[in-house]
Structures are given as C-alpha cells and as structure tokens.
Design a protein around this motif. Structure first.
Motif, PDB file in Angstrom:
ATOM      1  N   ASP A 120      16.863 -49.715  24.619  1.00 47.79           N
ATOM      2  CA  ASP A 120      18.043 -50.082  25.391  1.00 47.79           C
ATOM      3  C   ASP A 120      17.695 -51.329  26.194  1.00 47.79           C
ATOM      4  N   CYS A 121      17.869 -52.488  25.572  1.00 43.87           N
ATOM      5  CA  CYS A 121      17.583 -53.768  26.223  1.00 43.87           C
ATOM      6  C   CYS A 121      18.870 -54.584  26.175  1.00 43.87           C
ATOM      7  N   GLY A 122      19.565 -54.655  27.302  1.00 40.55           N
ATOM      8  CA  GLY A 122      20.880 -55.270  27.324  1.00 40.55           C
ATOM      9  C   GLY A 122      20.860 -56.762  27.566  1.00 40.55           C
ATOM     10  N   MET A 123      21.930 -57.410  27.125  1.00 32.77           N
ATOM     11  CA  MET A 123      22.170 -58.830  27.378  1.00 32.77           C
ATOM     12  C   MET A 123      23.573 -58.959  27.951  1.00 32.77           C
ATOM     13  N   VAL A 124      23.694 -59.642  29.081  1.00 38.44           N
ATOM     14  CA  VAL A 124      24.971 -59.780  29.766  1.00 38.44           C
ATOM     15  C   VAL A 124      25.410 -61.238  29.721  1.00 38.44           C
ATOM     16  N   PHE A 125      26.574 -61.483  29.132  1.00 35.33           N
ATOM     17  CA  PHE A 125      27.125 -62.827  29.027  1.00 35.33           C
ATOM     18  C   PHE A 125      28.345 -62.931  29.931  1.00 35.33           C
ATOM     19  N   HIS A 126      28.443 -64.038  30.658  1.00 31.97           N
ATOM     20  CA  HIS A 126      29.560 -64.238  31.579  1.00 31.97           C
ATOM     21  C   HIS A 126      30.646 -65.130  30.984  1.00 31.97           C
ATOM     22  N   ASP A 127      30.382 -65.647  29.815  1.00 33.63           N
ATOM     23  CA  ASP A 127      31.396 -66.380  29.060  1.00 33.63           C
ATOM     24  C   ASP A 127      31.658 -65.617  27.769  1.00 33.63           C
ATOM     25  N   ALA A 128      32.721 -65.967  27.086  1.00 34.93           N
ATOM     26  CA  ALA A 128      33.036 -65.313  25.819  1.00 34.93           C
ATOM     27  C   ALA A 128      31.914 -65.513  24.812  1.00 34.93           C
ATOM     28  N   VAL A 129      31.630 -64.466  24.060  1.00 36.35           N
ATOM     29  CA  VAL A 129      30.747 -64.606  22.899  1.00 36.35           C
ATOM     30  C   VAL A 129      31.587 -65.279  21.823  1.00 36.35           C
ATOM     31  N   PRO A 130      31.239 -66.503  21.435  1.00 38.32           N
ATOM     32  CA  PRO A 130      32.118 -67.272  20.540  1.00 38.32           C
ATOM     33  C   PRO A 130      32.281 -66.609  19.179  1.00 38.32           C
ATOM     34  N   PRO A 131      33.409 -66.832  18.523  1.00 35.12           N
ATOM     35  CA  PRO A 131      33.669 -66.174  17.228  1.00 35.12           C
ATOM     36  C   PRO A 131      32.670 -66.562  16.149  1.00 35.12           C
ATOM     37  N   GLU A 132      31.901 -67.643  16.380  1.00 32.44           N
ATOM     38  CA  GLU A 132      30.893 -68.048  15.397  1.00 32.44           C
ATOM     39  C   GLU A 132      29.662 -67.151  15.428  1.00 32.44           C
ATOM     40  N   TRP A 133      29.430 -66.448  16.537  1.00 28.61           N
ATOM     41  CA  TRP A 133      28.222 -65.627  16.646  1.00 28.61           C
ATOM     42  C   TRP A 133      28.277 -64.343  15.831  1.00 28.61           C
ATOM     43  N   PRO A 134      29.371 -63.595  15.841  1.00 26.51           N
ATOM     44  CA  PRO A 134      29.395 -62.362  15.040  1.00 26.51           C
ATOM     45  C   PRO A 134      29.226 -62.672  13.548  1.00 26.51           C
TER      46      PRO A 134
END
Length: 269
Positions: free
Chosen positions: A242-256
């Motif tokens: 359980d190692c989380g990553m927190v993003f404060h901007d949108a995860v761009p549609p290119e990443w998925p």
C-alpha cells in the motif's frame, strides 16, 4: 513502464544501476545473509555500501523510467467515457452529488434525505470534517495490493462517497454503493519523477531523507530487489504493498494505458 508487482522484469535493470554503487559481491552477500523478512533486506543492503549513494542511484533510475500506478473505482458507461476523454479529475465534493443521488434514489424515503445529503457533502468536503479530501487524485503502486489488500474502492467506489453515504444512511450505505456501476482497475503510466513527488504529499523527498527515512517508492523497490537476491523465487506481488501517490492536478488521459474489469479474488476460485 516499470510494474512493481513484476519484479522479475525490472530487477535486472535496477541491478545494473546499483552495480556502480555496490560491491561486486553484493548479491552473494545478500544471498548468504538470508534475511527473514523483506524489511530486513534493506538494513543489510545499506551495510554493504554508502546509503545516500544507493538511494540517489535508485531515485535516478526511477526518474528515468515510467512507473505503473493503479486506480480502482466503480463506474457506469458515462463516467468511464469521461475518464477516457478527460483523465482522472481531482475530487470535488459537489461533483459527487450526481452519483450519490443516483444511489439514494433507490430508497423509498429518498425525498426525506435530500437536505441531509447536501449537508453531509458540505461537511465532509469543503468543511473537511473528516480531513481534506478535495483536490486530490489517488493512485497506488501495487495492483495486487489494490485488488486484494485494500479493495474497498473496487467494492464501493470513491472513499468520499462511502463516507457521505455512511453519514446519511449508515444501515445500508455500502450495499447501495456496491449495487451501482461496475468495478474497474485503471493502469496508468506515470513519469518517474511525477510518481516520486506524488508519493511524498506532505514531506518532500529531500526532507524525508533529512529525517533519516528512505523515500517512498525507493524503499519498496530496494527492499524487493535486495530480498530477491537471497530468495529468487520471491514475488513482489505477494506483498500487497500500500504505497499511495497523491496528485493535485488531473491525471491526464494520456497516462491510463488500460481499463480492466475487476473480479473479486474469491470469485475466481
């Protein structure tokens, strides 16, 4: 893309990077030490070489690659289409009203709950009654951890939705959420530096090291690599990290890179 759960694929690459900062016989020394637990392997590893150099080399290796991050949720077709077009958007409490209303309208007493629902969203969102939840997108390092270790996001969807529903209708909140949408796991390909920064939402990497700690993600990869030198058959997926990553901007549609349906582990037996 480096997938944490597939150590057999990335261990040779990390080994090549560490060869510049570790003694040549480091793998044999780790094998001889036979650490009992994964956590023990890191202490042994740091006893073989200069700790800051090992950490710095691993940070450079991670930063030069893309790292897989996973997001679990429940969606209908409209919500899935939004993710594909816009990416994963930071939580805005007011935006959750659509899904939560959809869930609650299955109850005969829904008209009596509308005011209570809006009050709960305000309290738990802008009011931060249960901590700051808005303006964040969460991903995690281990797919197996998400699927097996902490799969409540897949069972019920957004944790914010869970808290709001429990506040409004504690008796059947989770069963209502479980009946809405379908569970999916998104795999995202994250630039290494972005993943490292997102894994330190409160204290940056340098401050983490100044406090004597090994940075998140760095620690997980080094532990597995060192442990696997002693126990080659070991699989990193078994850790359910359980190692989380927190993003404060949108995860761009290119990443998925993929959206997969999730089936409960017990349902595959």
């Amino acid at each position: 893309m480096i997938v944490f759960d597939k150590a057999q694929e990335w261990c040779p690459s990390l080994a090549a990077t560490l060869s510049d900062v570790l003694p040549k016989n480091a793998p044999k020394l780790l094998e001889a030490a036979k650490p009992r637990y994964v956590e023990d392997s890191l202490k042994i590893l740091f006893g073989l070489a200069d700790r800051p150099r090992v950490i710095a080399a691993t940070i450079a290796w991670l930063s030069a690659n893309r790292i897989a991050g996973f997001h679990g949720t429940r969606v209908n077709e409209e919500e899935l289409d939004s993710i594909e077009r816009r990416g994963l958007l930071p939580l805005q409490a007011s935006d959750r009203l659509v899904r939560i209303e959809r869930v609650l309208k299955a109850r005969a007493d829904w008209p009596d709950m509308e005011a209570k629902l809006k009050a709960a969203i305000d309290e738990l969102g802008p009011g931060e009654r249960m901590g700051a939840r808005e303006g964040q997108v969460h991903l995690t390092l281990s797919r197996n951890g998400l699927s097996s270790g902490f799969n409540h996001y897949l069972l019920y969807g957004s944790e914010f939705d869970q808290r709001v529903l429990q506040h409004v209708v504690s008796d059947e909140a989770l069963s209502l959420l479980e009946a809405d949408g379908r569970p999916v796991i998104l795999t995202c390909s994250i630039p290494g530096k972005a993943a490292l920064d997102a894994a330190h939402p409160y204290f940056g990497i340098q401050l983490t090291m100044d406090m004597g700690e090994v940075p998140n993600i760095v620690r997980e990869f080094l532990e597995v690599w060192a442990f696997k030198q002693a126990w080659p058959e070991f699989q990193s997926s078994s850790l359910e990290v359980d190692c989380g990553m927190v993003f404060h901007d949108a995860v761009p549609p290119e990443w998925p890179t993929s959206v997969e349906p999730w089936v409960r582990p017990s349902e595959t037996l």
